[in-house]
Scaffold this active site. Structure first.
Site, short mmCIF file in Angstrom:
data_model
loop_
_atom_site.label_atom_id
_atom_site.label_comp_id
_atom_site.label_asym_id
_atom_site.label_seq_id
_atom_site.Cartn_x
_atom_site.Cartn_y
_atom_site.Cartn_z
N LYS A 80 34.40 43.12 35.14
CA LYS A 80 34.03 42.13 36.16
C LYS A 80 32.61 41.62 35.92
O LYS A 80 31.70 42.41 35.65
CB LYS A 80 34.16 42.75 37.56
CG LYS A 80 33.94 41.76 38.68
CD LYS A 80 34.36 42.33 40.01
CE LYS A 80 34.09 41.37 41.14
NZ LYS A 80 34.75 40.07 40.98
N ASN A 91 39.32 36.41 47.81
CA ASN A 91 40.37 37.42 47.69
C ASN A 91 41.70 36.85 48.18
O ASN A 91 41.81 36.42 49.32
CB ASN A 91 40.01 38.68 48.49
CG ASN A 91 40.72 39.88 47.92
OD1 ASN A 91 41.91 39.81 47.61
ND2 ASN A 91 40.01 40.97 47.76
N THR A 102 38.32 32.18 41.34
CA THR A 102 37.14 32.67 40.63
C THR A 102 36.04 33.02 41.63
O THR A 102 35.79 32.25 42.56
CB THR A 102 36.64 31.56 39.67
OG1 THR A 102 37.72 31.23 38.81
CG2 THR A 102 35.44 32.01 38.86
N GLY A 126 42.33 29.15 32.74
CA GLY A 126 42.20 30.59 32.47
C GLY A 126 43.55 31.27 32.30
O GLY A 126 43.72 32.42 32.74
N ARG A 185 45.11 32.81 29.92
CA ARG A 185 45.27 34.08 29.18
C ARG A 185 44.61 35.25 29.89
O ARG A 185 44.70 36.39 29.46
CB ARG A 185 44.64 33.97 27.78
CG ARG A 185 45.42 33.19 26.75
CD ARG A 185 44.64 33.09 25.45
NE ARG A 185 43.36 32.40 25.62
CZ ARG A 185 42.17 33.00 25.60
NH1 ARG A 185 42.08 34.28 25.34
NH2 ARG A 185 41.06 32.31 25.80
N GLY A 186 43.91 34.97 30.98
CA GLY A 186 43.18 36.03 31.70
C GLY A 186 44.11 36.93 32.50
O GLY A 186 45.32 36.65 32.62
N GLY A 244 32.96 38.96 45.28
CA GLY A 244 33.10 37.86 46.25
C GLY A 244 33.62 38.39 47.58
O GLY A 244 33.22 37.92 48.66
N HIS A 254 35.30 48.02 41.31
CA HIS A 254 36.09 47.13 40.45
C HIS A 254 36.10 47.63 39.01
O HIS A 254 35.25 48.43 38.62
CB HIS A 254 35.51 45.70 40.49
CG HIS A 254 35.93 44.92 41.69
ND1 HIS A 254 35.29 45.04 42.91
CD2 HIS A 254 36.93 44.02 41.88
CE1 HIS A 254 35.87 44.24 43.80
NE2 HIS A 254 36.88 43.62 43.19
N HIS A 255 37.02 47.07 38.22
CA HIS A 255 37.09 47.36 36.78
C HIS A 255 35.78 46.94 36.10
O HIS A 255 35.05 46.07 36.62
CB HIS A 255 38.28 46.61 36.16
CG HIS A 255 38.20 45.13 36.34
ND1 HIS A 255 37.57 44.30 35.44
CD2 HIS A 255 38.64 44.32 37.34
CE1 HIS A 255 37.63 43.05 35.87
NE2 HIS A 255 38.27 43.03 37.03
P1 NAP Z 1 39.63 37.56 32.84
O1 NAP Z 1 40.79 38.43 32.51
O2 NAP Z 1 38.34 37.76 32.09
O3 NAP Z 1 40.09 36.04 32.67
C1 NAP Z 1 39.22 34.96 32.66
C2 NAP Z 1 39.82 33.93 31.72
O4 NAP Z 1 39.04 32.74 31.79
C3 NAP Z 1 39.81 34.39 30.25
O5 NAP Z 1 41.06 34.12 29.68
C4 NAP Z 1 38.70 33.54 29.64
O6 NAP Z 1 38.91 33.26 28.26
C5 NAP Z 1 38.87 32.27 30.47
N1 NAP Z 1 37.72 31.41 30.35
C6 NAP Z 1 36.40 31.73 30.28
N2 NAP Z 1 35.67 30.62 30.14
C7 NAP Z 1 36.53 29.59 30.11
C8 NAP Z 1 36.37 28.20 29.95
N3 NAP Z 1 35.17 27.66 29.77
N4 NAP Z 1 37.48 27.42 29.99
C9 NAP Z 1 38.69 27.96 30.17
N5 NAP Z 1 38.92 29.27 30.28
C10 NAP Z 1 37.84 30.08 30.26
O7 NAP Z 1 39.26 37.67 34.38
P2 NAP Z 1 40.25 37.89 35.63
O8 NAP Z 1 40.26 39.32 36.00
O9 NAP Z 1 41.53 37.19 35.38
O10 NAP Z 1 39.44 37.14 36.76
C11 NAP Z 1 39.19 35.75 36.72
C12 NAP Z 1 38.35 35.38 37.95
O11 NAP Z 1 39.11 35.63 39.14
C13 NAP Z 1 37.06 36.21 38.11
O12 NAP Z 1 36.06 35.40 38.67
C14 NAP Z 1 37.46 37.30 39.09
O13 NAP Z 1 36.37 37.83 39.82
C15 NAP Z 1 38.38 36.51 39.98
N6 NAP Z 1 39.36 37.30 40.75
C16 NAP Z 1 39.70 36.76 41.94
C17 NAP Z 1 40.65 37.38 42.71
C18 NAP Z 1 41.01 36.74 44.03
O14 NAP Z 1 41.87 37.30 44.74
N7 NAP Z 1 40.45 35.60 44.38
C19 NAP Z 1 41.25 38.56 42.26
C20 NAP Z 1 40.89 39.08 41.02
C21 NAP Z 1 39.95 38.41 40.27
P3 NAP Z 1 38.37 34.32 27.14
O15 NAP Z 1 39.31 35.47 27.22
O16 NAP Z 1 38.44 33.56 25.87
O17 NAP Z 1 36.97 34.69 27.55
#
Ligand code: NAP
Length: 266
Positions: free
Chosen positions: A159, A127, A100, A10, A12-13, A165, A155-156
């Site tokens: 999500k 978290n 995730t 992930g 680029r996320g 979580g 959250h934004h």
């Molecule tokens: P995001 O900006 O949407 O990033 C998710 C990334 O995963 C995107 O680049 C997406 O690509 C990619 N992706 C989706 N399916 C994939 C696949 N099959 N293979 C590889 N990459 C794939 O989301 P985010 O805000 O970074 O959050 C990501 C996760 O972390 C979420 O579950 C969120 O709830 C969690 N999170 C956790 C914490 C923590 O502290 N643990 C904090 C914040 C967020 P595309 O752009 O092409 O769809």
């Protein structure tokens, strides 16, 4: 310190790009590859806006795990994909660090079983922000004395999972110490479905989704003549990265399933 070879899924996320900066800034972290949905065969340094890192991108997670010699897989994708990545990593003897969120209880149990079978460490952290982990611990402490509690998480609006979580984890921690209780009036009725939020063991969780927000949570306790509010706000995703670093360093020292960053804090 010994080098840790890491695959990030992930990249680029929103979280992934912060994790790449962490890889770049941490001397003993070596990013060996990334798993993404796009850019198969390209390198991170060739993608606009990403750091100058010489790590190959794979769209096939299995191929990445087979081709690269990695110690840890950091997953920051989507619930369905994150679960598959964590499972595949364990099958290839790579330790997963999963940020995730949105895994089901069955998925968590399956990863715990695999971790035991493989005798490999796993860290699942809903978290990574230390402040949020403390907020959850303080809430658990307060729940002993205040069994009436509601959780409001904000959250934004991009999500995918609700409740967050962190909210689920908070409710689980509270459940450990709170006597089971159905809150509110016994004749309470929702005139619009969902008005009282999700019901977790009789306590309610409310999920707010709005642009402009990042990650915020309030745990509100009520008792006769008083309320107690425990609140945490995340203003930048950088706040999660010290937790990611701690999880990556720790996952190598354990061969157990760790659910929650609080289990890694002293
Ligand atoms: P995001 O900006 O949407 O990033 C998710 C990334 O995963 C995107 O680049 C997406 O690509 C990619 N992706 C989706 N399916 C994939 C696949 N099959 N293979 C590889 N990459 C794939 O989301 P985010 O805000 O970074 O959050 C990501 C996760 O972390 C979420 O579950 C969120 O709830 C969690 N999170 C956790 C914490 C923590 O502290 N643990 C904090 C914040 C967020 P595309 O752009 O092409 O769809």
């Amino acid at each position: 310190m010994e080098q840790v070879k890491i695959i990030v899924a992930g990249p680029r996320g929103k979280m992934g790009t912060e994790a790449l900066k962490l890889m770049e800034e941490t001397e003993h972290f070596q990013l060996v590859a990334c798993i993404d949905r796009k850019h198969n065969g390209e390198y991170i340094k060739d993608i606009n806006g990403l750091p100058e890192l010489e790590a190959k991108i794979y769209t096939d997670a299995e191929e990445a795990l087979q081709s690269e010699d990695a110690d840890v897989l950091v997953d920051l994708t989507t619930p369905e994909t994150g679960f598959l990545h964590a499972k595949l990593a364990l099958e290839h003897n790579v330790r997963p660090v999963v940020g995730t969120t949105g895994f089901t209880a069955e998925q968590l149990a399956e990863l715990e079983r695999l971790s035991q079978e493989k005798d490999l460490g796993v860290v699942i952290a809903p978290n990574f922000a230390v402040g949020a982990v403390l907020m959850m611990q303080f809430a658990k402490w307060a729940a002993k004395y205040f069994p009436d509690v509601e959780i409001i998480e904000r959250h934004h609006d991009q999500k995918l999972d609700a409740p967050s979580g962190t909210a689920v984890k908070t409710a689980e921690l509270i459940q450990e110490v709170r006597e089971a209780k159905k809150q509110g009036h016994e004749k309470e009725q929702e005139t619009i479905e969902g008005a009282r939020g999700a019901d977790f063991d009789g306590m309610h969780i409310h999920s707010v989704r709005l642009p402009g927000l990042i990650a915020h949570q309030e745990v509100v306790f009520g008792a006769t003549g008083q309320t107690l509010t425990i609140k945490h706000d995340t203003y930048h995703r950088q706040s999660f990265m010290s937790g990611v670093k701690l999880a990556v360093d720790s996952v190598q020292k354990v061969n157990t399933f760790v659910y929650g960053l609080e289990n890694l804090l002293e």
